[in-house]
Design a protein around this motif. Structure first.
Motif, mmCIF file in Angstrom:
data_model
loop_
_atom_site.group_PDB
_atom_site.id
_atom_site.type_symbol
_atom_site.label_atom_id
_atom_site.label_comp_id
_atom_site.label_asym_id
_atom_site.label_seq_id
_atom_site.Cartn_x
_atom_site.Cartn_y
_atom_site.Cartn_z
ATOM 1 N N ASP A 1 26.629 45.132 44.381
ATOM 2 C CA ASP A 1 26.267 43.599 43.434
ATOM 3 C C ASP A 1 26.619 43.190 44.673
ATOM 4 O OD1 ASP A 1 27.994 45.807 41.947
ATOM 5 O OD2 ASP A 1 30.227 45.658 43.440
ATOM 6 N N ASN A 2 26.225 42.628 45.895
ATOM 7 C CA ASN A 2 26.304 40.870 46.652
ATOM 8 C C ASN A 2 24.537 41.476 47.163
ATOM 9 O OD1 ASN A 2 28.986 43.069 47.063
ATOM 10 N ND2 ASN A 2 29.406 40.897 47.227
ATOM 11 N N THR B 1 28.804 40.648 53.967
ATOM 12 C CA THR B 1 28.941 40.795 53.269
ATOM 13 C C THR B 1 30.329 42.004 53.456
ATOM 14 O OG1 THR B 1 26.978 40.569 52.048
ATOM 15 C CG2 THR B 1 29.409 41.911 50.582
HETATM 16 C C1 LIG Z 1 30.719 40.893 46.568
HETATM 17 O O1 LIG Z 1 30.279 41.297 45.346
HETATM 18 C C2 LIG Z 1 32.050 41.309 44.947
HETATM 19 C C3 LIG Z 1 31.620 42.072 43.467
HETATM 20 O O2 LIG Z 1 30.877 41.034 42.383
HETATM 21 C C4 LIG Z 1 33.152 40.082 44.960
HETATM 22 O O3 LIG Z 1 33.881 40.708 43.689
HETATM 23 C C5 LIG Z 1 32.798 40.079 46.395
HETATM 24 O O4 LIG Z 1 33.548 38.571 46.173
HETATM 25 C C6 LIG Z 1 31.152 39.369 46.509
HETATM 26 N N1 LIG Z 1 31.514 39.538 48.758
HETATM 27 C C7 LIG Z 1 31.253 38.550 49.025
HETATM 28 C C8 LIG Z 1 31.646 38.248 50.802
HETATM 29 O O5 LIG Z 1 30.155 37.597 48.313
#
Ligand SMILES: *[C@@H]1O[C@H](CO)[C@@H](O)[C@H](O)[C@H]1NC(C)=O
Length: 424
Positions: free
Chosen positions: A43-44, A77
């Motif tokens: 995701d990130n 993250t």
């Molecule tokens: C990581 O990805 C998730 C899902 O897209 C999102 O909810 C989350 O805020 C992200 N975390 C960071 C630290 O960017």
């Protein structure tokens, strides 16, 4: 036999390095956090991860230039409290090599065992990674204590007890030793594989061979101990003047003076018992001295051997210095690797520590068992090896040789002061 094994390990290691394609580091983590970390990658950090997966570095860029951005992104993250857990894990893991070295055997002990059972000694060295650091003098002190005075520690098993082990149980004991050792070795090898492939070493993140390399170095250091012992000690196949009367020797081995007073009646019973079963026992486990039968026979029941010091050489002393320096380097290297392993929960770290400690304790127990058995079948000849002349003169007289199983009493009788010090 002993020196062939490292080459096998080198080949295995080389294959591992060759397969270390730098795109598999994130395929699988340890189970607790695998899901979370895979989610973050998906995701990130998908952009960094995609670049990393192509495996194409810019010309001239360092090896870690692809993987470092991914690790950075994961760390950015991750929630803060997970990162705190990471640093707790690093502390525990960083202490692991120190913990193991206080529990494991020293190269001197492994080397002594390899005089009798080289393959078992190799497996035990592999099963208990991390080598105890030692001063240069400690190597020879350990060997001298074991060679000249027998095993004088309080945990030693007495001759009296060894006598109860019948030939059937000797086979069972040997099989059990190998089985248990194999379990310990399998555990350590699997750990090296798991930590190599499912963890990331922070100071060299693109590699997967750091843990296997460390495990391998531990074995090499133990092998160095074997080489030094070979340069220092001479072992003769047979104690002289006993070939013509093996029966008497057997009695001598199994009926030590010191226990006469304790239970005379029991002693008498045992004596008749052992006379009846002895030819069989000797036939199966004592007489044959080919490499293989010696390898599989517990040291306590092997054919008697005679130990003598070789002449002092400067080279051997240099090797001892090198070895003790190697143990220190190995400890630093091990602590460095373990403290920089990434992405475990504390629970998994405890599991890893437990598995390493269990393997080390198992191997330690077997080394102690074999060493305390070894003095049953070892004689010490105080004459130092000289140009052959001395050999002929001193070799014929049995009275000069000291059976190690009695040497404790022998020494207490003669020089009570000094040997009592050793016994503590
Ligand atoms: C990581 O990805 C998730 C899902 O897209 C999102 O909810 C989350 O805020 C992200 N975390 C960071 C630290 O960017």
């Amino acid at each position: 036999m002993t020196f062939g094994k490292p080459w096998l390990a080198v080949v295995v290691l080389a294959v591992g390095v060759a397969q270390a394609t730098p795109t598999t580091n994130f395929d699988q983590f340890f189970p607790d956090w695998n899901e979370m970390l895979q989610g973050i990658l998906r995701d990130n950090c998908s952009a960094e991860y995609a670049v990393y997966k192509t495996g194409e570095r810019e010309p001239g860029a360092p090896l870690s230039s692809l993987i470092t951005p991914v690790i950075n992104c994961i760390l950015e993250t991750m929630p803060e409290f997970r990162k705190a857990e990471l640093s707790a894990s690093a502390v525990i893991l960083g202490l692991l090599p120190t913990m193991l070295q206080t529990l494991g055997s020293t190269p001197a002990e492994t080397a002594l065992l390899s005089l009798r059972r080289p393959v078992l000694a190799f497996l035990l060295a592999l099963g208990s990674p991390s080598v105890a650091t030692m001063k240069t003098s400690e190597f020879m002190t350990t060997i001298q204590d074991l060679v000249e005075k027998g095993d004088t520690r309080p945990t030693t098993i007495s001759t009296f007890r060894w006598r109860y082990v019948t030939s059937k149980w000797r086979v069972a004991m040997s099989v059990a030793e190998y089985l248990v050792t194999m379990v310990a070795v399998a555990n350590v090898v699997y750990l090296a594989y798991q930590l190599g492939f499912h963890a990331i070493v922070m100071f060299a993140p693109e590699t997967i061979f750091m843990l296997p390399l460390w495990t391998f170095i531990c074995v090499v250091i133990h092998m160095g101990g074997v080489l030094i012992l070979y340069l220092k000690l001479r072992i003769d196949r047979k104690a002289p003047k006993h070939d013509d009367q093996p029966r008497q020797r057997g009695h001598e081995m199994y009926n030590p003076e010191p226990y006469r007073g304790i239970g005379e009646q029991q002693q008498q019973q045992q004596q008749s018992h052992s006379t009846a079963s002895e030819p069989l026992v000797l036939g199966i486990l004592r007489r044959r001295t080919t490499g293989l039968s010696q390898e599989v026979t517990p040291a306590a029941f092997q054919e008697p051997k005679r130990l003598r010091w070789r002449k002092q050489t400067l080279f051997a002393n240099f090797l001892i210095w090198l070895l003790s320096f190697g143990t220190l380097v190995n400890l630093v290297f091990g602590s460095m690797i373990f403290s920089s392993l990434l992405f475990f929960s504390v629970r998994e770290v405890l599991l890893i520590v437990t598995r390493y400690v269990a393997s080390t304790l198992i191997c330690r127990a077997i080394v102690r068992l074999e060493l305390s058995g070894m003095k049953q079948s070892t004689y010490y000849d105080p004459t130092e090896e000289d140009e052959g002349e001395q050999h002929m003169l001193g070799g014929g007289t049995v009275s000069e040789m000291i059976p190690l199983k009695n040497s404790q009493h022998h020494h207490v009788g003669e020089t009570s002061g000094s040997s009592l010090g050793v016994m503590q």
